[in-house]
Design a protein around this motif. Structure first.
Motif, mmCIF file in Angstrom:
data_model
loop_
_atom_site.group_PDB
_atom_site.id
_atom_site.type_symbol
_atom_site.label_atom_id
_atom_site.label_comp_id
_atom_site.label_asym_id
_atom_site.label_seq_id
_atom_site.Cartn_x
_atom_site.Cartn_y
_atom_site.Cartn_z
ATOM 1 N N GLY A 184 -2.678 -4.582 -6.113
ATOM 2 C CA GLY A 184 -2.010 -4.635 -4.815
ATOM 3 C C GLY A 184 -1.865 -6.059 -4.305
ATOM 4 N N MET A 205 -5.200 4.496 -1.080
ATOM 5 C CA MET A 205 -5.023 3.538 -2.163
ATOM 6 C C MET A 205 -6.275 3.530 -3.035
ATOM 7 S SD MET A 205 -3.541 -0.235 -1.960
ATOM 8 C CE MET A 205 -4.158 -1.495 -3.021
ATOM 9 N N GLU A 247 0.830 -1.205 0.000
ATOM 10 C CA GLU A 247 0.000 0.000 0.000
ATOM 11 C C GLU A 247 0.864 1.255 0.000
ATOM 12 O OE1 GLU A 247 -2.696 -0.502 3.304
ATOM 13 O OE2 GLU A 247 -4.065 -1.730 2.118
ATOM 14 N N LYS A 296 0.878 4.069 -2.943
ATOM 15 C CA LYS A 296 0.564 5.469 -2.619
ATOM 16 C C LYS A 296 1.734 6.392 -2.968
ATOM 17 C CE LYS A 296 -1.142 4.348 1.555
ATOM 18 N NZ LYS A 296 -1.704 4.541 2.913
#
Length: 113
Positions: free
Chosen positions: A49, A41, A29, A33
């Motif tokens: 992911g 996210m 994550e 980001k």
């Protein structure tokens, strides 16, 4: 991203790897980001992911005191011989985004330093 879903995707049934998997989820994550320059996210990158988390978990040997290395060992007993090889992509850390850039770029925002 959810711990339970990642465990199912990796085929892990017990709770012994939960701390490691939580770290992997947080790391993925953070990578997403930071790359996309966003605070949250994006919903459209959740499956990406999970794929990234699975790759990180499998390729970086997280939770082991020794680094993952590609080794070949051979066992011979009588006329029977068995060889085991562990494949590890030693350049994986440098290319973690390589396979996912096309998906991530759709959500990437311009950032000024």
């Amino acid at each position: 991203m959810e711990l339970a879903k990642l465990k199912v995707l990796l085929g892990i049934e017990d709770d012994s790897k939960d701390v490691i998997l939580e770290f992997v989820i947080a790391d993925v994550e953070e990578i997403i980001k930071n790359y996309c320059h966003v605070e949250e996210m994006p919903d459209g990158l959740v499956n990406t992911g999970y794929r990234m988390a699975m790759d990180l978990y499998r390729n970086e040997n997280i939770g082991s005191e020794t680094a993952a290395v590609g080794t070949v060992s051979s066992i011979s007993e009588g006329d029977t011989s068995t060889s085991f090889q562990q494949y590890v992509d030693n350049n994986f850390k440098d290319t973690v985004l390589k396979n996912y850039k096309s998906s991530l770029n759709r959500y990437r925002k311009v950032a000024w330093k």
